[in-house]
Design a protein around this motif. Structure first.
Motif, mmCIF file in Angstrom:
data_model
loop_
_atom_site.group_PDB
_atom_site.id
_atom_site.type_symbol
_atom_site.label_atom_id
_atom_site.label_comp_id
_atom_site.label_asym_id
_atom_site.label_seq_id
_atom_site.Cartn_x
_atom_site.Cartn_y
_atom_site.Cartn_z
ATOM 1 N N ASN A 86 0.855 -1.186 0.000
ATOM 2 C CA ASN A 86 0.000 0.000 0.000
ATOM 3 C C ASN A 86 0.891 1.236 0.000
ATOM 4 O O ASN A 86 1.521 1.555 1.002
ATOM 5 C CB ASN A 86 -0.911 -0.014 1.229
ATOM 6 C CG ASN A 86 -1.669 1.279 1.412
ATOM 7 O OD1 ASN A 86 -1.928 2.006 0.460
ATOM 8 N ND2 ASN A 86 -2.034 1.578 2.655
ATOM 9 N N MET A 87 0.941 1.945 -1.118
ATOM 10 C CA MET A 87 1.791 3.125 -1.246
ATOM 11 C C MET A 87 0.967 4.418 -1.185
ATOM 12 O O MET A 87 1.433 5.472 -1.604
ATOM 13 C CB MET A 87 2.556 3.066 -2.577
ATOM 14 C CG MET A 87 3.382 1.817 -2.773
ATOM 15 S SD MET A 87 4.696 1.654 -1.541
ATOM 16 C CE MET A 87 5.802 2.962 -2.105
ATOM 17 N N SER A 88 -0.245 4.327 -0.668
ATOM 18 C CA SER A 88 -1.136 5.484 -0.666
ATOM 19 C C SER A 88 -0.839 6.465 0.460
ATOM 20 O O SER A 88 -1.423 7.555 0.504
ATOM 21 C CB SER A 88 -2.592 5.006 -0.553
ATOM 22 O OG SER A 88 -2.924 4.143 -1.615
ATOM 23 N N SER B 290 -5.410 -2.281 -1.235
ATOM 24 C CA SER B 290 -4.271 -2.969 -1.862
ATOM 25 C C SER B 290 -4.387 -4.475 -1.682
ATOM 26 O O SER B 290 -4.083 -5.252 -2.609
ATOM 27 C CB SER B 290 -2.938 -2.452 -1.294
ATOM 28 O OG SER B 290 -2.887 -2.616 0.111
ATOM 29 N N SER C 43 2.876 -2.928 -6.062
ATOM 30 C CA SER C 43 2.371 -1.914 -5.151
ATOM 31 C C SER C 43 1.142 -1.253 -5.752
ATOM 32 O O SER C 43 0.910 -1.310 -6.964
ATOM 33 C CB SER C 43 3.448 -0.861 -4.859
ATOM 34 O OG SER C 43 3.809 -0.188 -6.057
ATOM 35 N N ARG D 233 -1.055 2.472 -5.445
ATOM 36 C CA ARG D 233 -1.177 3.835 -4.925
ATOM 37 C C ARG D 233 -2.526 4.391 -5.376
ATOM 38 O O ARG D 233 -2.806 4.473 -6.572
ATOM 39 C CB ARG D 233 -0.046 4.736 -5.434
ATOM 40 C CG ARG D 233 -0.102 6.153 -4.862
ATOM 41 C CD ARG D 233 0.940 7.059 -5.520
ATOM 42 N NE ARG D 233 2.286 6.568 -5.327
ATOM 43 C CZ ARG D 233 3.046 6.834 -4.254
ATOM 44 N NH1 ARG D 233 2.553 7.587 -3.282
ATOM 45 N NH2 ARG D 233 4.263 6.350 -4.161
ATOM 46 N N ARG D 234 -3.342 4.743 -4.421
ATOM 47 C CA ARG D 234 -4.656 5.319 -4.708
ATOM 48 C C ARG D 234 -4.665 6.762 -4.229
ATOM 49 O O ARG D 234 -4.387 7.048 -3.067
ATOM 50 C CB ARG D 234 -5.737 4.511 -4.003
ATOM 51 C CG ARG D 234 -7.154 5.002 -4.240
ATOM 52 C CD ARG D 234 -8.138 4.104 -3.500
ATOM 53 N NE ARG D 234 -9.507 4.558 -3.647
ATOM 54 C CZ ARG D 234 -10.557 3.944 -3.105
ATOM 55 N NH1 ARG D 234 -10.371 2.830 -2.386
ATOM 56 N NH2 ARG D 234 -11.771 4.410 -3.277
#
Length: 584
Positions: A203-205, A214, A265, A267-268
């Protein structure tokens, strides 16, 4: 005196005299542990019989050559795991030889040319390895996913003819068998190319609250790949064992028995989503494919399809037309998001009334937004099944409610394997075992990598009084979910208990207790198995442990809740306790 064809397994310890010279008491203690915890258990699991023990060796016979070879492979893989942290000069390693031949049975012993050949084959096996005769290799070649190396014909001591010998390849990377730290599987040994594990996407959010999203993307990709019959896909439970870790992908490959691993990964940010993914070869650690995708959130399903296609192309797999049929999907993005949240709660480790209420509220809201979306109905069915089993709400109609939602799920998603699996679980608890069996088979047609469906399919056979028929399904579930085996190990023990194979049953239940130390039912079933084996003291010790864990436990009450079709099977389990002088 009786003569018959049988499979013979011969084993001895490499460098036994040297080890005894280094540390006599330590060597004896370690060898005893390896025998009882590995060799004895595996032989029992595979319906073998130990004929004799020598100081550093053993001889066993099996009615099935497939079982003998599988047992030998599993012993050596397990020994490799146990030796990882042992200094090389103090490691206990076995040589194992397997032969299929004519033997004489007399006074519980075996004699004859077949025994002699097996012993001589063992003498030329590599340390930590398995050597088999040509007769064995020919018998199992098309029945097991195992690879062999032909070492040619050899003249063996006191054998008047050359014998063709094959070495069993125990690891996907045969050049470094001693370095494996995890479990390898028969599929891995077959050098399979079309096998994959999808690790949890990071999870890169920048928002921990987006973890469910994710994880949901990861699970959707696993589900999409699992529908492809030409690809072996490891189950979610085992893949998610690596969550929040940074493992060596080559080790992951060995532990899960796969040739490829997908990691990435998510990203949102607002209405935009970025997915980065890379497909890695577990033999070399090199990349097979990598790509970044940027899309609008409304394109999430098309994005998942594109990721799946790119993976399939990289693995050079040709899809069948039916495999391109999409599963049940939401027409409303918010409903899909709510389903991901609800599913995350369903799959979480915390299970209680509070979580149940959250699941129900979340999935009901998803249905309000998208009444035609099948998966929230299936999720609600599973939630009410859990309520039926755990009595969180005390609702007397919990199973009926579960059945209602399962019916809705199947009607709205006839091509959704999760819907059919949920229906199978409901029908199992309703004791409609024929319907449960049919629903698991529908789920497996739609998703041939569905570990939970394989496990349920095998358990239904156990409840139907056809336990041995269920074993291959349970074993397939273990192959697909090699880290999360504790539930399937109980199913396997149950199959052997009902089949009156009590040694194998006891071995499986001991393993289940090791994996799930607080289990009560596996302890009760182990006590029953031990009662049938006449191991009264051990049975009573196991029952004492059970009473410490659950003082109010009643096997009779527990059996009353299980949907066994045949009273004779229930009586067999209860009789084991009676034989041990224990209450049922």
């Amino acid at each position: 005196m009786e003569r018959r064809l049988t499979a013979i397994l011969a084993a001895d310890v490499v460098g036994y005299s040297r080890l005894m010279g280094l540390d006599e008491s330590g060597t004896l203690s370690a060898l005893k542990a390896h025998r009882s915890e590995v060799a004895d258990r595996k032989i029992a699991e595979h319906q073998g019989r130990i004929v004799k023990l020598t100081g550093d060796g053993m001889l066993a016979e099996f009615p099935s050559v497939v079982n003998a070879v599988t047992c030998a492979a599993e012993i050596q893989r397990r020994m490799c795991e146990r030796n990882v942290d042992t200094p090389e000069e103090r490691r206990i390693e076995f040589r194992i030889g397997v032969h299929l031949g004519d033997v004489i049975f007399e006074d519980n012993d075996i004699f004859g040319d077949g025994v002699n050949v097996a012993a001589r084959i063992e003498s030329v096996a590599k340390p930590g390895g398995v050597a088999v005769s040509g007769a064995v290799r020919d018998s199992v070649a098309n029945r097991l996913d195992l690879a062999f190396e032909d070492t040619g014909e050899q003249m063996l001591k006191n054998i008047d003819r050359p014998v063709r010998i094959f070495d069993l390849i125990l690891f996907a990377d045969p050049s470094s068998p001693r370095t494996a730290q995890g479990r390898s599987s028969p599929k891995a040994l077959a050098n399979e190319g079309a096998s994959i594990a999808v690790l949890p996407f990071n999870n890169m959010s920048g928002d921990p609250e987006q973890e469910y999203f994710s994880d949901g993307i990861t699970e959707d990709i696993i589900t999409d790949l699992s529908r492809i019959a030409g690809l072996m896909v490891v189950a979610r439970n085992s893949s998610f064992a690596y969550k929040n870790k940074s493992p060596d992908i080559r080790v992951v490959g060995r532990e899960l028995g796969v040739a490829s691993v997908l990691e990435g990964s998510v990203r949102r940010a607002g209405d935009r989503i970025r997915i980065t993914a890379q497909l890695i070869d577990t033999a070399t650690g090199g990349h097979r494919w990598a790509e970044r995708f940027d899309r609008d959130l409304t394109d999430i399903f098309e994005l998942q399809d594109e990721v799946t296609r790119r993976i399939v192309d990289a693995l050079k797999i040709k899809l069948q037309p039916a495999e391109e049929t999409h599963r049940s999907r939401a027409s409303n993005i918010q409903a899909h998001d709510l389903f991901l949240r609800g599913r995350e709660l369903l799959l979480g480790s915390k299970k209680d009334r509070e979580v149940f209420d959250q699941i129900v509220a979340t999935l009901r809201r998803a249905i309000e937004l998208d009444p035609g979306f099948a998966q929230p109905y299936a999720g609600l069915s599973m939630a009410h099944c859990l309520d039926f089993q755990n009595h969180w709400t005390g609702a007397l109609d919990a199973l009926d409610v579960a059945s209602h939602f399962a019916t809705e799920a199947v009607e709205k998603g006839p091509n959704d394997p999760y819907a059919h699996y949920t229906m199978a679980v409901v029908e199992t608890w309703k004791r409609n075992l024929a319907r449960a069996k049919a629903e698991t088979e529908k789920a497996l047609v739609l998703n041939p990598n569905y570990a939970l469906a394989y496990g349920t399919r095998g358990l239904v056979d156990v409840y139907l009084g056809q336990p041995i028929a269920g074993v291959p399904y349970i074993e397939r579930a273990i192959r697909l979910d090699p880290i999360f085996t504790q539930q399937y190990t109980h199913f396997l023990g149950s199959a052997y208990l009902v089949a009156e194979q009590y040694e194998a049953a006891a071995s499986a239940f001991r393993e289940r207790i090791r994996l799930a130390p607080k289990t009560d039912l596996s302890r009760a079933f182990l006590a029953s198995s031990l009662g049938h084996l006449g191991k009264i003291d051990e049975a009573r010790g196991v029952w004492h442990e059970l009473m410490m864990i659950n003082p109010r436990y009643s096997l009779a009450d527990h059996l009353g809740r299980l949907p066994f079709q045949n009273q004779a099977d229930l009586d067999r389990i209860s009789t084991g306790l009676l034989l041990a002088g224990l209450p049922d």
